[in-house]
Design a protein around this motif. Structure first.
Motif, mmCIF file in Angstrom:
data_model
loop_
_atom_site.group_PDB
_atom_site.id
_atom_site.type_symbol
_atom_site.label_atom_id
_atom_site.label_comp_id
_atom_site.label_asym_id
_atom_site.label_seq_id
_atom_site.Cartn_x
_atom_site.Cartn_y
_atom_site.Cartn_z
ATOM 1 N N LEU A 41 1.492 -1.036 -0.146
ATOM 2 C CA LEU A 41 0.123 0.082 -0.174
ATOM 3 C C LEU A 41 1.285 1.275 -0.273
ATOM 4 C CD1 LEU A 41 -2.786 -1.062 2.917
ATOM 5 C CD2 LEU A 41 -3.331 -1.653 -0.009
ATOM 6 N N LEU A 42 0.146 2.053 -0.767
ATOM 7 C CA LEU A 42 1.256 3.226 -1.550
ATOM 8 C C LEU A 42 -0.025 4.360 -1.260
ATOM 9 C CD1 LEU A 42 3.832 4.869 -1.849
ATOM 10 C CD2 LEU A 42 3.257 5.110 -3.966
ATOM 11 N N GLY A 43 0.758 5.292 0.588
ATOM 12 C CA GLY A 43 0.780 6.846 0.082
ATOM 13 C C GLY A 43 0.889 8.042 -0.124
ATOM 14 N N ILE A 44 0.371 9.123 -1.358
ATOM 15 C CA ILE A 44 1.604 9.736 -1.423
ATOM 16 C C ILE A 44 0.547 11.085 -1.879
ATOM 17 C CG2 ILE A 44 2.910 8.157 -2.949
ATOM 18 C CD1 ILE A 44 1.263 10.007 -5.431
ATOM 19 N N ARG A 45 1.487 12.544 -1.878
ATOM 20 C CA ARG A 45 0.535 13.546 -2.118
ATOM 21 C C ARG A 45 1.071 14.219 -3.945
ATOM 22 N NH1 ARG A 45 1.446 18.156 2.768
ATOM 23 N NH2 ARG A 45 -0.718 18.413 1.784
ATOM 24 N N SER A 46 1.072 15.351 -3.904
ATOM 25 C CA SER A 46 1.108 15.336 -5.181
ATOM 26 C C SER A 46 2.668 15.635 -6.034
ATOM 27 C CB SER A 46 0.400 17.134 -4.951
ATOM 28 O OG SER A 46 1.416 18.086 -4.067
ATOM 29 N N ARG A 47 3.292 15.214 -4.616
ATOM 30 C CA ARG A 47 4.676 16.005 -5.519
ATOM 31 C C ARG A 47 4.914 14.665 -6.263
ATOM 32 N NH1 ARG A 47 7.872 19.320 -1.004
ATOM 33 N NH2 ARG A 47 9.234 18.837 -2.802
ATOM 34 N N THR A 48 4.460 13.482 -5.529
ATOM 35 C CA THR A 48 5.147 11.784 -6.481
ATOM 36 C C THR A 48 4.542 11.903 -7.220
ATOM 37 O OG1 THR A 48 5.917 11.341 -4.570
ATOM 38 C CG2 THR A 48 5.990 9.456 -5.777
ATOM 39 N N ARG A 49 5.248 11.222 -8.627
ATOM 40 C CA ARG A 49 4.490 11.184 -9.713
ATOM 41 C C ARG A 49 5.014 9.350 -9.822
ATOM 42 N NH1 ARG A 49 1.186 14.992 -11.102
ATOM 43 N NH2 ARG A 49 3.739 16.697 -10.120
ATOM 44 N N LEU A 50 3.753 8.774 -10.021
ATOM 45 C CA LEU A 50 3.564 7.561 -10.733
ATOM 46 C C LEU A 50 3.538 7.274 -11.791
ATOM 47 C CD1 LEU A 50 1.663 5.307 -7.232
ATOM 48 C CD2 LEU A 50 4.327 5.208 -8.067
ATOM 49 N N ASP A 51 4.505 6.945 -12.966
ATOM 50 C CA ASP A 51 4.501 7.236 -13.864
ATOM 51 C C ASP A 51 3.929 5.358 -14.662
ATOM 52 O OD1 ASP A 51 7.417 6.522 -13.729
ATOM 53 O OD2 ASP A 51 7.544 8.466 -14.816
ATOM 54 N N GLU A 52 4.396 4.950 -15.948
ATOM 55 C CA GLU A 52 3.964 3.320 -15.950
ATOM 56 C C GLU A 52 5.390 2.534 -15.553
ATOM 57 O OE1 GLU A 52 3.928 0.788 -20.185
ATOM 58 O OE2 GLU A 52 3.834 2.633 -20.440
ATOM 59 N N ALA A 53 7.059 3.811 -15.473
ATOM 60 C CA ALA A 53 7.868 3.005 -15.140
ATOM 61 C C ALA A 53 8.229 2.693 -13.486
ATOM 62 C CB ALA A 53 8.899 3.732 -15.360
ATOM 63 N N ALA A 54 7.736 3.420 -13.092
ATOM 64 C CA ALA A 54 7.552 3.547 -11.159
ATOM 65 C C ALA A 54 6.278 2.468 -11.173
ATOM 66 C CB ALA A 54 7.349 4.969 -10.799
ATOM 67 N N LEU A 55 5.027 2.114 -11.858
ATOM 68 C CA LEU A 55 4.481 1.538 -11.436
ATOM 69 C C LEU A 55 4.691 -0.396 -12.205
ATOM 70 C CD1 LEU A 55 1.058 3.467 -12.390
ATOM 71 C CD2 LEU A 55 1.736 2.219 -10.152
ATOM 72 N N ALA A 56 5.884 -0.529 -12.747
ATOM 73 C CA ALA A 56 6.329 -1.382 -13.370
ATOM 74 C C ALA A 56 7.737 -1.714 -12.364
ATOM 75 C CB ALA A 56 7.028 -1.287 -14.546
ATOM 76 N N ALA A 57 7.766 -1.075 -11.740
ATOM 77 C CA ALA A 57 8.642 -1.265 -10.381
ATOM 78 C C ALA A 57 8.377 -2.090 -9.048
ATOM 79 C CB ALA A 57 9.712 0.030 -10.245
ATOM 80 N N ALA A 58 6.850 -1.480 -8.760
ATOM 81 C CA ALA A 58 6.351 -1.503 -6.929
ATOM 82 C C ALA A 58 5.460 -3.173 -8.011
ATOM 83 C CB ALA A 58 4.879 -0.977 -7.580
ATOM 84 N N ASP A 59 6.538 -4.345 -7.573
ATOM 85 C CA ASP A 59 6.400 -5.826 -7.731
ATOM 86 C C ASP A 59 5.429 -6.340 -7.292
ATOM 87 O OD1 ASP A 59 7.501 -5.269 -5.107
ATOM 88 O OD2 ASP A 59 9.149 -6.747 -5.973
ATOM 89 N N SER A 60 4.545 -5.730 -5.455
ATOM 90 C CA SER A 60 3.761 -5.841 -4.568
ATOM 91 C C SER A 60 2.365 -5.275 -4.392
ATOM 92 C CB SER A 60 3.836 -6.782 -3.617
ATOM 93 O OG SER A 60 5.860 -7.305 -3.693
#
Length: 413
Positions: free
Chosen positions: A59-78
């Motif tokens: 489970l990930l919590g962010i606000r407005s400055r962290t960018r969850l792009d395609e590359a970041a989501l690809a690294a999120a294995d769980s």
């Protein structure tokens, strides 16, 4: 190819990562719910640092400055779900998250009052020319002139976007004695004495103050451009605390220099600093009677506390019970608290025959389905099944994962 998260016996085994200084209310709620592995970081992460931090996180919590792009989501294995502890979700690649069966939650209500109060304060400050007089007083000046200074009472406020914040602002403005008009793409029942404008052009031409409260969509990008600003009532004021792409700031600066507009307040910008070392650059800097704030509409203790509770609750409800109510990119399913029976969630391509295949898994093993919740949205389907007993749970989960078109299957005890 399907994705899956191993069967998890308890919330205590889930890893939670909270970035950007999310409020203590979130961690307190996770603790009460039995989540033992909660990591907090004060700042945002980007690129390789973000990818590394996401490995093994559920489970990930962010606000407005962290960018969850395609590359970041690809690294999120769980990764099971993302919580945006703010209103907007444009910092997340929602399409890719959806394709990976990752619901994204936000907090559309919790900072409503804070933003509305900021706008109301800005209206008073602009109509009294406080920004200029404050700067002058700091430098030893003493401007007591009443020129271009007005009471708020009796003036007309135009609200573009009559949603949660817009309607709350209207109530505050009426309490100050303002007449309130609104424009929205949907017809909504106005509260109090608020009136529906004949259209955006009519609102711009009639109102002494225009305040924008719209989301960022293809239709709202550039909504207030050179022509719209020129159509505003001479001597009026513009406030944008919604999204930075909504207003053409060069056109606004021109209108302020010419005196067509007598002031503006802007809290959001097309390009905002992403780190402490970066500086804000905008054509509005140095202009008279302009209030510039660093995206702080929801930056109050009360709003952040409420946001922490709202989004954390949504993440917990999804992790523990499978509830997706409030997800911005996912079918909406509201579920009761976790049942005594085994509960399975199955995210799949929305194709004919899928539900039949899911049900067949249970009937082949002689398991009775006690309850079933299904919702589809476009090409995505989401079904939650409660089966009596815990027998053969691992085998059932494997069978569900093997169904063609499965994106993710997970067992909730």
């Amino acid at each position: 190819m399907s994705q899956s998260v191993p069967s998890i016996a308890s919330s205590g085994q889930l890893r939670v990562l909270l970035l950007e200084g999310i409020a203590d209310s979130a961690t307190a709620l996770f603790a009460r719910a039995g989540f033992a592995h909660v990591e907090r970081r004060a700042g945002a992460l980007q690129g390789a640092a973000l990818a590394e931090a996401l490995r093994g996180v559920h489970l990930l919590g962010i606000r407005s400055r962290t960018r969850l792009d395609e590359a970041a989501l690809a690294a999120a294995d769980s990764l099971l779900a993302v919580g945006c502890f703010c209103i907007g979700t444009n910092q997340v690649d929602l399409r890719t998250a959806r394709e990976q069966a990752i619901p994204v939650f936000n907090a559309p209500f919790s900072n409503t009052r804070s933003v509305a109060e900021l706008v109301m304060g800005e209206i008073v400050m602009l109509l009294r020319r406080i920004p200029d007089r404050s700067r002058a007083a700091h430098q030893g000046g003493w401007d007591k002139s009443a020129a271009n200074s007005w009471e708020v009472r009796g003036k007309t406020l135009g609200i573009v976007g009559y949603g949660n914040i817009g309607s709350q602002l209207a109530a505050l403005a009426e309490a100050f004695g303002m007449r309130v008009l609104y424009h929205d793409i949907a017809i909504k029942l106005p509260r109090g004495n608020v009136q529906i404008s004949a259209g955006l052009a009519a609102l711009l031409a009639e109102c002494d103050v225009v305040s924008l409260h719209v989301p960022e969509t293809p239709d709202t990008v550039g909504l207030i451009g050179r022509d719209e600003i020129a159509a505003m009532k001479p001597g009026s004021f513009l406030i944008n605390n919604s999204r930075g792409t909504v207003v053409d700031l060069d056109a606004l600066a021109t209108a302020l220099r010419s005196g067509h507009l007598l002031g503006a307040a802007v809290d959001v910008f097309p390009v905002e600093p992403t780190g402490d070392g970066e500086k804000l650059v905008t054509p509005l800097q140095g202009l008279p009677n302009v209030i510039l704030t660093p995206h702080i509409g929801g930056s109050t203790i009360e709003a952040q506390w409420n946001i922490g509770e709202e989004v954390a609750r949504k993440l917990i409800d999804y992790a523990d019970a499978g509830t997706t109510l409030g997800a911005v990119n996912f079918p909406q399913v509201q579920l009761p608290d976790r049942a005594q029976n085994a509960r399975y969630i199955h995210v799949h391509r929305n194709v004919p025959g899928m539900l039949g295949q899911v049900n067949l898994v249970f009937s082949r093993r002689g398991l009775n389905i006690a309850a079933q919740y299904l919702q589809t949205e476009g090409d995505l389907g989401y079904v939650v099944i409660e089966a009596e007993g815990q027998a053969a749970a691992a085998e059932v989960l494997a069978d569900l994962q093997a169904i063609e078109g499965t994106i993710r299957a997970r067992l909730l005890h």
